[in-house]
Design a protein around this motif. Structure first.
Motif, short mmCIF file in Angstrom:
data_model
loop_
_atom_site.label_atom_id
_atom_site.label_comp_id
_atom_site.label_asym_id
_atom_site.label_seq_id
_atom_site.Cartn_x
_atom_site.Cartn_y
_atom_site.Cartn_z
N PHE A 72 0.80 -1.24 0.00
CA PHE A 72 0.03 0.03 -0.06
C PHE A 72 0.86 1.15 0.06
O PHE A 72 0.47 2.29 0.38
N GLU A 73 2.06 1.17 -0.24
CA GLU A 73 3.22 2.23 -0.40
C GLU A 73 4.13 1.80 -1.45
O GLU A 73 4.24 0.38 -1.43
N PRO A 74 4.76 2.64 -2.22
CA PRO A 74 5.65 2.32 -3.07
C PRO A 74 6.81 1.45 -2.88
O PRO A 74 7.40 1.42 -1.85
N SER A 75 7.36 0.58 -3.64
CA SER A 75 8.37 -0.22 -3.50
C SER A 75 9.09 -0.84 -4.76
O SER A 75 8.26 -1.21 -5.55
N THR A 76 10.49 -1.07 -4.72
CA THR A 76 11.03 -1.77 -5.75
C THR A 76 11.68 -2.86 -5.36
O THR A 76 11.07 -3.96 -5.69
N ARG A 77 12.63 -2.66 -4.52
CA ARG A 77 13.31 -3.73 -3.96
C ARG A 77 12.53 -4.86 -3.01
O ARG A 77 12.81 -6.26 -3.34
N THR A 78 11.72 -4.43 -2.11
CA THR A 78 11.19 -5.40 -1.23
C THR A 78 10.10 -6.15 -2.07
O THR A 78 9.99 -7.38 -1.67
N ARG A 79 9.26 -5.35 -2.60
CA ARG A 79 8.25 -6.06 -3.47
C ARG A 79 8.98 -7.09 -4.57
O ARG A 79 8.46 -8.16 -4.42
N ALA A 80 9.89 -6.74 -5.24
CA ALA A 80 10.28 -7.64 -6.25
C ALA A 80 10.98 -8.69 -5.79
O ALA A 80 11.05 -10.00 -6.27
N SER A 81 11.65 -8.33 -4.56
CA SER A 81 12.44 -9.54 -3.90
C SER A 81 11.44 -10.72 -2.92
O SER A 81 11.69 -11.81 -3.41
#
Ligand code: CP
Length: 332
Positions: A72-81
């Protein structure tokens, strides 16, 4: 929630995340996880690391399980991993697009959770800008569901803390004689809080938290760390230097916050400043980076930087956490 939140909430979260037998039910915070649990998680993550020239590690530890990523908040690293970690363990992975979900039509967060629970999602990975959301969800889900905190306001980011600990351990061997310096917006940083609690449990030699006064933690918080406002003093003889970005999205009043040029001049981590640290000191950054503000771009790309290793270690850590909570679910 801000840094002054009473310890009681942390105590509640700390007990909520463990089963009665001490096994990991949810991962909400590193606070309250004991030394042996942290070391085991780091060891389990290490087993998932492979040389860059090899294919990534895989197993079927989560075969039949379903992981839902709810950011519910932006992410690149955490979400992709988390996505890759779940897939490499054989799980079905659902990445809910929050912007096109029924949350936009006013559905409550619990109704979203109950909906996914009914679809047999076993492990829900939650990032939210509000404090307390992962624990709130954890209190309401059924016994066969596990909640993993993927970043909660300025409070907690436990898998980031674990990947930072793993990166330090792989380069420095242990924590007892380590001088760690974290530089930047400590006050609004869930990354700094999680790293600090993990380092404390693992018996770090010394932890310095360096920031302008307006970005320092509250005086009662993290009493085990040295709060420093002078970068040169804070970097002296450091083994590990971690730069943090200014979390502008969490700052309502910019009074007292230096502008970009002033910030880099006084708190930017650069090759020149790293001469104050030990010659073999490593440079870390959780990302996303603002080059030229909290860190010199050339330093971030240099041999001293372990920033991309942090990213690689993040997948391994998330595999270890997913496997551990799945094991715990298997026994229920
Ligand atoms: N470090 C970190 O949490 O990065 P993301 O916001 O890209 O997930």
């Amino acid at each position: 929630m801000n840094a002054a939140e009473p310890d009681q909430l942390f105590e509640d979260e700390a007990s909520l995340q463990l089963h009665d037998d001490g096994s990991l039910r949810h991962l909400l915070t590193l606070k309250g996880l004991d030394h042996s649990m942290l070391v085991e998680l780091l060891d389990e993550a290490t087993a998932y690391l492979t040389p860059e020239s090899d294919l990534p590690a895989r197993s079927d530890a989560l075969a039949g399980r379903t992981v839902a990523n709810l950011f519910f908040e932006p992410s690149t690293r955490t979400r992709a991993s988390f996505d890759l970690a779940g897939k490499r363990l054989g799980a079905d992975v659902l990445n809910l697009d929050v912007n096109t979900s029924s949350r936009k039509k006013g559905e409550s967060i619990l109704d979203t959770i109950y909906t996914l629970e009914a679809m047999r999602c076993d492990i829900m990975v939650v990032r939210d800008a509000s404090a307390g959301v992962p624990a709130y969800i954890a209190k309401h889900v059924k016994d066969h569901v596990s909640i993993l905190n993927a970043g909660e306001s300025d409070v907690s980011h436990p898998t980031q803390g674990l990947l930072d600990l793993l990166t330090m351990r792989r380069h420095k061997g242990g924590f007892e004689n380590l001088n760690v310096a974290i530089v930047g917006d400590i006050r609004h940083s869930r990354v700094a809080r999680s790293a600090a609690w993990g380092l404390r449990t693992l018996g770090v030699g010394s932890l310095r938290l360096i920031s302008p006064p307006a970005l320092a933690p509250e005086t009662d918080e993290m009493r085990f760390a040295h709060i420093v406002d002078n970068l040169e003093e804070g970097l002296a003889d450091a083994d590990v230097v971690m730069a943090l970005r200014i979390q502008r999205e969490r700052i309502s009043d910019l009074d007292g916050i230096p502008g970009i040029d002033e910030y880099f001049a006084n708190y930017g981590v650069s090759h020149e400043r790293m001469k104050l640290a030990k010659p073999d000191a490593i440079v870390m950054h959780p990302g996303p980076m603002n080059r030229g503000i909290e860190i010199e771009g050339a330093l971030a790309d240099s041999a001293q930087s372990v920033i991309t290793e942090q990213v690689a270690n993040g997948v391994a850590v998330r595999m270890a956490v997913l496997e551990r909570v799945a094991r715990s679910l298997d026994k229920r």
